[in-house]
Design a protein around this motif. Structure first.
Motif, PDB file in Angstrom:
ATOM      1  N   THR A   1       0.994  -1.118  -0.004  1.00  0.00           N
ATOM      2  CA  THR A   1      -0.123  -0.123  -0.100  1.00  0.00           C
ATOM      3  C   THR A   1       0.773   1.303   0.115  1.00  0.00           C
ATOM      4  N   VAL A   2       0.477   2.215  -0.985  1.00  0.00           N
ATOM      5  CA  VAL A   2       1.533   3.310  -1.065  1.00  0.00           C
ATOM      6  C   VAL A   2       0.742   4.391  -0.599  1.00  0.00           C
ATOM      7  N   THR A   3       1.156   5.173   0.358  1.00  0.00           N
ATOM      8  CA  THR A   3       0.351   6.201   1.001  1.00  0.00           C
ATOM      9  C   THR A   3       1.033   7.699   0.285  1.00  0.00           C
ATOM     10  N   GLU A   4       0.265   8.261  -0.344  1.00  0.00           N
ATOM     11  CA  GLU A   4       0.539   9.470  -0.987  1.00  0.00           C
ATOM     12  C   GLU A   4       0.641  10.817   0.069  1.00  0.00           C
ATOM     13  N   LEU A   5       1.625  11.384   0.166  1.00  0.00           N
ATOM     14  CA  LEU A   5       1.835  12.478   1.044  1.00  0.00           C
ATOM     15  C   LEU A   5       1.187  13.813   0.276  1.00  0.00           C
ATOM     16  N   LEU A   6       1.415  13.776  -1.044  1.00  0.00           N
ATOM     17  CA  LEU A   6       0.831  14.709  -1.826  1.00  0.00           C
ATOM     18  C   LEU A   6      -0.189  14.596  -2.569  1.00  0.00           C
ATOM     19  N   PRO A   7      -1.618  14.751  -2.266  1.00  0.00           N
ATOM     20  CA  PRO A   7      -2.843  14.517  -3.304  1.00  0.00           C
ATOM     21  C   PRO A   7      -2.492  14.838  -4.563  1.00  0.00           C
ATOM     22  N   VAL A   8      -3.387  14.158  -5.311  1.00  0.00           N
ATOM     23  CA  VAL A   8      -3.362  14.712  -6.981  1.00  0.00           C
ATOM     24  C   VAL A   8      -3.874  16.021  -7.079  1.00  0.00           C
ATOM     25  N   PRO A   9      -3.345  17.081  -7.865  1.00  0.00           N
ATOM     26  CA  PRO A   9      -4.013  18.304  -8.077  1.00  0.00           C
ATOM     27  C   PRO A   9      -5.021  18.356  -9.200  1.00  0.00           C
ATOM     28  N   THR A  10      -5.625  19.302  -9.357  1.00  0.00           N
ATOM     29  CA  THR A  10      -6.619  19.549 -10.458  1.00  0.00           C
ATOM     30  C   THR A  10      -6.067  20.651 -11.090  1.00  0.00           C
ATOM     31  N   LEU A  11      -6.399  20.739 -12.440  1.00  0.00           N
ATOM     32  CA  LEU A  11      -6.226  21.599 -13.386  1.00  0.00           C
ATOM     33  C   LEU A  11      -7.445  22.095 -14.180  1.00  0.00           C
ATOM     34  N   SER A  12      -7.613  23.184 -14.404  1.00  0.00           N
ATOM     35  CA  SER A  12      -8.905  23.865 -15.043  1.00  0.00           C
ATOM     36  C   SER A  12      -8.677  25.065 -15.842  1.00  0.00           C
ATOM     37  N   LEU A  13      -9.492  25.252 -16.784  1.00  0.00           N
ATOM     38  CA  LEU A  13      -9.553  26.140 -17.781  1.00  0.00           C
ATOM     39  C   LEU A  13     -10.303  27.434 -17.194  1.00  0.00           C
ATOM     40  N   GLN A  14      -9.816  28.607 -17.019  1.00  0.00           N
ATOM     41  CA  GLN A  14     -10.676  29.787 -16.544  1.00  0.00           C
ATOM     42  C   GLN A  14     -10.457  30.848 -17.070  1.00  0.00           C
ATOM     43  N   SER A  15     -11.384  31.834 -17.159  1.00  0.00           N
ATOM     44  CA  SER A  15     -11.161  33.136 -17.619  1.00  0.00           C
ATOM     45  C   SER A  15     -10.798  34.192 -16.461  1.00  0.00           C
ATOM     46  N   GLN A  16      -9.858  34.750 -16.262  1.00  0.00           N
ATOM     47  CA  GLN A  16      -9.398  35.714 -15.586  1.00  0.00           C
ATOM     48  C   GLN A  16      -9.226  37.168 -15.960  1.00  0.00           C
TER      49      GLN A  16
ATOM     50  N   TRP B   1      -7.894  34.031 -20.480  1.00  0.00           N
ATOM     51  CA  TRP B   1      -7.916  32.661 -20.346  1.00  0.00           C
ATOM     52  C   TRP B   1      -6.366  32.284 -19.672  1.00  0.00           C
ATOM     53  N   ALA B   2      -6.774  31.449 -18.654  1.00  0.00           N
ATOM     54  CA  ALA B   2      -5.470  30.947 -17.853  1.00  0.00           C
ATOM     55  C   ALA B   2      -6.022  29.504 -17.385  1.00  0.00           C
ATOM     56  N   LEU B   3      -4.711  28.873 -17.090  1.00  0.00           N
ATOM     57  CA  LEU B   3      -4.892  27.449 -16.610  1.00  0.00           C
ATOM     58  C   LEU B   3      -4.632  27.477 -15.033  1.00  0.00           C
ATOM     59  N   VAL B   4      -5.513  27.097 -14.227  1.00  0.00           N
ATOM     60  CA  VAL B   4      -5.374  27.138 -12.905  1.00  0.00           C
ATOM     61  C   VAL B   4      -5.364  25.779 -12.459  1.00  0.00           C
ATOM     62  N   CYS B   5      -3.859  25.570 -11.736  1.00  0.00           N
ATOM     63  CA  CYS B   5      -3.447  24.292 -10.938  1.00  0.00           C
ATOM     64  C   CYS B   5      -3.628  24.424  -9.337  1.00  0.00           C
ATOM     65  N   THR B   6      -4.665  23.754  -8.712  1.00  0.00           N
ATOM     66  CA  THR B   6      -4.935  23.454  -7.360  1.00  0.00           C
ATOM     67  C   THR B   6      -4.554  22.668  -6.732  1.00  0.00           C
ATOM     68  N   GLY B   7      -3.749  22.577  -5.705  1.00  0.00           N
ATOM     69  CA  GLY B   7      -3.021  21.655  -4.974  1.00  0.00           C
ATOM     70  C   GLY B   7      -3.948  21.302  -3.456  1.00  0.00           C
ATOM     71  N   SER B   8      -3.415  20.740  -2.622  1.00  0.00           N
ATOM     72  CA  SER B   8      -4.047  20.457  -1.306  1.00  0.00           C
ATOM     73  C   SER B   8      -4.100  21.469  -0.472  1.00  0.00           C
ATOM     74  N   PRO B   9      -4.866  21.910   0.192  1.00  0.00           N
ATOM     75  CA  PRO B   9      -4.915  23.086   1.330  1.00  0.00           C
ATOM     76  C   PRO B   9      -3.902  22.667   2.251  1.00  0.00           C
ATOM     77  N   ALA B  10      -3.530  21.537   2.593  1.00  0.00           N
ATOM     78  CA  ALA B  10      -2.727  21.343   3.676  1.00  0.00           C
ATOM     79  C   ALA B  10      -1.087  21.596   3.374  1.00  0.00           C
ATOM     80  N   PHE B  11      -0.970  22.064   1.925  1.00  0.00           N
ATOM     81  CA  PHE B  11       0.385  22.252   1.466  1.00  0.00           C
ATOM     82  C   PHE B  11       0.499  23.586   0.741  1.00  0.00           C
ATOM     83  N   PRO B  12       0.288  25.044   1.631  1.00  0.00           N
ATOM     84  CA  PRO B  12       0.222  26.072   0.986  1.00  0.00           C
ATOM     85  C   PRO B  12       1.712  26.372   0.873  1.00  0.00           C
ATOM     86  N   GLY B  13       1.642  27.477  -0.128  1.00  0.00           N
ATOM     87  CA  GLY B  13       3.007  27.954  -0.509  1.00  0.00           C
ATOM     88  C   GLY B  13       3.896  26.922  -1.528  1.00  0.00           C
TER      89      GLY B  13
END
Length: 278
Positions: free
Chosen positions: A61-76, A80-92
């Motif tokens: 069993t492999v325990t991941e320390l960093l969850p998989v991020p999500t990538l979305s296409l948004q209008s800012q 247009w920009a690609l926004v990559c969102t990680g885990s709130p437990a690992f800011p910065g």
């Protein structure tokens, strides 16, 4: 698992000596967890290679320390920009954007200390020759202790070429699409400053003219009083003494009256203007 691994030292096993094959795994990701078994193979003189039966399975069993991020296409803000969102437990964390099939990232961003996502503007990405669309993935890394820990890459996100061309097109002239507010404000400030200076000059000139008129009025008043003082004079009428004898007085009353009328027995003092008192 459906895959297999052959250790290079397990190519020949002696009947009299037991040997051990060691398999080193890493770096390990979440998809590499599962059930593992092993077997060994020997070469018989007449039969050739022969495999042993598989060992008992071992669950990994492999325990991941960093969850998989999500990538979305948004209008800012209209872009247009690609926004990559990680885990709130690992800011910065440090975020990297990859094009499909690329080993090296197209762009890297470091999130602020209180945020856990990064924005990649399409206009800042290198242009590609893909006719239809570009596919991107993102990954983030965080420093845990003395070593960097990396997440897996996010699912693919396709960016249509039509959106990318619209985003990366050169901006039009400010005079056609909007107002250059800094220039307008600077012009207005110059105009206001000019009017302030003009009003100040007008007030100063008005005060100067008023002072000149007041001084002229005082000077004319002083000249008028000087002229009036110079015109003051005294008219002195002195009585003449007339000697009349008794004979003349009795004989000729008319002559005495005539002489008396010509020389009245009093002094008349007439003063015009301001007569100084004695």
């Amino acid at each position: 698992m459906g895959s297999s691994m052959v250790h290079p030292q397990a190519s020949l096993v002696s009947h009299s000596t037991a040997q051990t094959g060691a398999f080193h795994l890493g770096p390990v990701r979440g998809g590499e967890g599962g059930s593992y078994t092993c077997l060994y193979q020997v070469t018989m003189p007449r039969q050739g290679p022969a495999n042993s039966t598989a060992s008992h399975p071992v669950l990994v069993t492999v325990t991941e320390l960093l969850p998989v991020p999500t990538l979305s296409l948004q209008s800012q803000a209209g872009e247009w920009a690609l926004v990559c969102t990680g885990s709130p437990a690992f800011p910065g964390a440090r975020f990297s954007l990859y094009r499909l099939g690329s080993t090296f990232p197209d762009a890297t961003r470091s999130a602020p200390a209180t945020r856990y996502r990064a924005l990649f503007a399409l206009s800042s990405l290198p242009a590609q020759d893909s006719p239809l669309s570009d596919q991107y993935q993102c990954q983030y890394s965080s420093l845990l202790g003395a070593e960097w820990s990396h997440s897996e890459r996010s699912p693919l996100v396709a960016v249509p070429r039509a959106i990318e061309k619209t985003t990366t097109s050169p901006p039009s002239s400010p005079g056609l699409t909007g107002v250059d507010w800094p220039l307008v404000l600077s012009c207005l400030s110059v105009v206001v400053l000019f009017f302030i200076v003009l009003v100040g000059v007008g007030v100063a000139v008005q005060r100067k003219v008023k002072a000149i008129v007041e001084e002229k009025r005082k000077r004319e008043g002083a000249l008028l009083w000087a002229k009036l003082n110079s015109r003051d004079h005294v008219l002195d009428l002195t009585l003449k003494r007339v000697s009349i004898t008794s004979q003349e007085w009795g004989n000729d009353d008319s002559a005495a009256e005539t002489a008396f009328s010509r020389s009245p027995p009093w002094r008349t003092l007439s003063t015009f203007g301001n007569t100084p008192s004695s």
